[in-house]
Design an enzyme around this catalytic site. Structure first.
Site, short mmCIF file in Angstrom:
data_model
loop_
_atom_site.label_atom_id
_atom_site.label_comp_id
_atom_site.label_asym_id
_atom_site.label_seq_id
_atom_site.Cartn_x
_atom_site.Cartn_y
_atom_site.Cartn_z
N LYS A 56 0.83 -1.19 0.00
CA LYS A 56 0.00 0.00 0.00
C LYS A 56 0.87 1.24 0.00
CE LYS A 56 -1.82 1.69 3.93
NZ LYS A 56 -0.96 2.52 4.79
N HIS B 22 0.50 -5.25 5.48
CA HIS B 22 1.36 -5.80 6.54
C HIS B 22 0.58 -6.26 7.77
CE1 HIS B 22 1.26 -1.88 8.60
NE2 HIS B 22 1.67 -2.53 9.65
N LYS C 45 0.76 -10.07 10.84
CA LYS C 45 0.69 -10.14 12.31
C LYS C 45 0.06 -11.48 12.69
CE LYS C 45 -0.06 -5.15 12.74
NZ LYS C 45 1.23 -4.63 13.17
N GLU D 120 -3.33 4.44 17.98
CA GLU D 120 -1.87 4.59 17.92
C GLU D 120 -1.42 5.73 18.82
OE1 GLU D 120 -0.01 3.65 14.00
OE2 GLU D 120 -1.78 4.68 13.29
N ASP E 120 -5.48 5.86 4.99
CA ASP E 120 -4.25 5.22 5.49
C ASP E 120 -4.55 3.89 6.18
OD1 ASP E 120 -1.48 5.19 6.01
OD2 ASP E 120 -1.78 6.00 8.03
N HIS F 190 -5.95 -1.99 6.40
CA HIS F 190 -5.72 -2.70 7.67
C HIS F 190 -7.01 -2.99 8.45
CE1 HIS F 190 -1.77 -1.67 6.56
NE2 HIS F 190 -1.65 -0.53 7.21
N LYS G 235 -4.40 8.63 15.33
CA LYS G 235 -3.02 8.89 15.77
C LYS G 235 -3.07 9.67 17.08
CE LYS G 235 -0.84 7.87 11.76
NZ LYS G 235 -0.25 6.55 11.78
C1 BG6 Z 1 0.76 1.92 8.08
C2 BG6 Z 1 0.24 3.33 8.11
O1 BG6 Z 1 0.30 1.26 6.93
O2 BG6 Z 1 0.33 1.22 9.24
C3 BG6 Z 1 0.73 4.03 9.35
O3 BG6 Z 1 0.66 4.03 6.95
C4 BG6 Z 1 0.36 3.23 10.58
O4 BG6 Z 1 0.22 5.34 9.43
C5 BG6 Z 1 0.80 1.78 10.45
O5 BG6 Z 1 1.00 3.82 11.70
C6 BG6 Z 1 0.26 0.94 11.59
O6 BG6 Z 1 0.86 -0.32 11.57
P1 BG6 Z 1 1.33 -1.04 12.91
O7 BG6 Z 1 1.90 -2.33 12.44
O8 BG6 Z 1 2.33 -0.12 13.55
O9 BG6 Z 1 0.11 -1.21 13.74
#
Ligand code: BG6
Length: 517
Positions: free
Chosen positions: A176, A206, A210, A244, A263, A268, A366
């Site tokens: 992405k 990603h 996990k 986050e 994002d 996700h 965030k």
């Molecule tokens: C990314 C986003 O794809 O995923 C980020 O661009 C975000 O903004 C991140 O912080 C979150 O991933 P993780 O693995 O830290 O939860």
């Protein structure tokens, strides 16, 4: 005494070595390569998953020798160990494993838009196939800005580098952002599908690397206990949270164009949603799983009233984990009057037989109070009649909490009678923590995904229709927000639990967000 559970797990972990291949990273000098891809490859080396005939070819426009490249990567790995805080966590680097990997690296300088780059790369790969035993298998990893995705793919095609012949495979990995809305995602899919077959494309998210995300399927489909309850007859609503504690960091420029919805949500958050809500696939085969995931996202009811069902917020100044935090509008490369959202909450409905009438509440943002990702399932309340005439005035509902990160685990919350002569209830929890059962291997989250690309298992990757279904579902909210820039943007203090409007979204139905524990 032999712990049978641990023994079974250890046996299951004896995984085959990947087939020989040359992995080419476009964007070898970039952050993704340094922070995630290389550490993950190193972890695969220590886990003995990479074959002797593995080679890593870095491609980038930077003028550096292979030794410069190795040194940059080594410095980064050492920094992870000495300073900590990155995705790669280890007390030391195993020098033998690191040497094994660096000995297999080569570097090629070239512009991604220059056809010469590809003809030189093609010769280089042909050489490796002959002398290094890479067997003609090539994995192209695009760790490049999105605008280069279709450029690189088209150039690989023009140089005749993606044809699969004589059992040799050619695969391309993209991450992405895959488009920034439905039309651009469709255009990108169409562009790369001119050169590649769908089975050659590995669109990475990603979150699917996990372990605890992958475990949602195991929990649901390997246990007879939960699946019968997993529907509107028994479930009141579902809350999916990804909060986050980081702000936009150095990414103001990217984030201004992106925002929390783009994002995090169609990618996700929708992974968490689709694994939680999908119908059982007939196998773990990639097509079966991806088909069921696409169906559930396609069943999201098109949003008619974004003002009612979605909340956008932006962080103001505050304190996060004891540290002063700037307001979003004061971050570098952010407009002082920016209306980009750093938080979104959304009440969505899935219009199918399993979920009709069960709201799914999503929230992500965030600079919130805690880093916390979970899927929380609230079951219907038991009828009260039995407790009339007792001291129990109110009964609490049952929750099942799938904790994704940190503190990975699963909790089941229910009521139990407090000891004593009168009938009163206490809330108790049965709690399973991964770390108490399973030894965890060092993991950046990319190991399984890279390994799966090498063995050709696309289950954890997005098909074109998964991507498009995600964008289609969020498009009405994006359109409304774009056309009404500041209408409903709520500010929340950095370090808080998010905007009050997000609480109101649930309160209207007599519900409340679970605390960020
Ligand atoms: C990314 C986003 O794809 O995923 C980020 O661009 C975000 O903004 C991140 O912080 C979150 O991933 P993780 O693995 O830290 O939860």
């Amino acid at each position: 005494m032999v712990n049978t559970t641990t023994a079974a797990v250890a046996k299951a972990e004896t995984v085959a070595v990947a087939p020989p291949c040359a992995m080419v990273i476009f964007g070898a000098g970039g952050d993704l390569t340094k922070r995630l891809v290389t550490p993950a490859l190193y972890n695969l080396v220590t886990a003995k998953r990479l074959p002797d005939g593995f080679r890593l070819v870095g491609v980038d426009h930077g003028n550096r020798t292979v030794d410069d490249w190795r040194k940059t990567l080594s410095d980064m790995m050492n920094e992870f160990v000495t300073k900590g805080g990155g995705e790669f966590q280890a007390d030391r680097i195993d020098e033998t494993a690191w040497k094994w990997l660096t000995d297999r690296m080569t570097y090629l300088q070239g512009d991604f838009e220059d056809p010469q780059t590809y003809s030189r790369l093609k010769d280089h790969l042909a050489g490796l196939d002959k002398t290094a035993g890479t067997a003609g298998n090539h994995l192209f990893y695009l760790a490049v800005a999105e605008r280069f995705f279709s450029v690189v793919v088209a150039a690989l095609g023009a140089a005749d580098m993606v044809k699969e012949e004589n059992g040799q495979w050619r695969r391309v990995v993209v991450e992405k952002p895959f488009g920034r809305d439905l039309p651009s995602a469709k255009a990108l899919n169409a562009a790369i599908l001119k050169t590649l077959h769908e089975h050659q494309i590995y669109r990475m998210d990603h979150f699917l690397g996990k372990e605890t995300v992958q475990n949602i399927m195991a929990l649901r489909f390997a246990n007879g206990l939960f699946e019968p309850l997993w529907n509107r007859q028994h479930i009141d609503h579902v809350q999916i949270t990804a909060s986050e504690t980081v702000g936009v960091e150095r990414r103001g420029k990217f984030y201004e164009q992106t925002g929390a919805l783009r994002d995090m949500v169609p990618n996700h958050m929708f992974q968490l949603l689709s694994l939680t809500a999908m119908e059982p696939p007939i196998s773990f085969d990639a097509e079966a799983v991806r088909g069921k995931k696409a169906e559930v996202i396609q069943a999201i009811r098109p949003v008619k009233y974004p003002l009612r069902d979605a909340v956008r917020g932006q962080y103001g100044a505050g304190t996060v984990l004891g540290k002063q935090a700037l307001a979003y509008r004061s971050e570098p490369n952010v407009a002082p009057d920016s209306n980009t959202e750093t938080y979104i909450a959304w009440k969505l409905q899935i219009d199918n037989w399993r979920w009709a009438g069960v709201p799914f509440y999503l929230r992500t943002g965030k600079y919130l109070r805690r880093r916390w990702t979970e899927v929380a399932i609230r079951f219907h309340q038991a009828p009260y009649t039995l407790f009339r005439g007792t001291h129990v005035e109110q009964m609490n509902p049952n929750w099942m909490i799938l904790r994704i990160q940190p503190d990975e685990g699963i909790a089941l919350q229910f009521a139990a009678k407090r000891p004593g002569p009168t009938v009163t209830l206490g809330n108790v929890s049965m709690d399973f923590a991964y770390k108490t059962y399973f030894a965890s291997a060092p993991n950046t989250g990319y190991e399984t995904l890279l390994y799966d690309c090498m063995i050709g298992d696309a289950t954890l990757f997005q098909r074109a229709d998964n991507i498009e279904a995600g964008w289609r579902a969020v498009q009405p909210i994006m359109d409304f927000w774009a056309n009404n820039p500041a209408k409903d943007l709520a500010t929340y203090a950095a370090g808080s639990d998010g905007p009050a409007a997000a609480d109101a979204l649930l309160a209207r139905a007599g519900r409340a967000w679970r605390p960020l524990e």
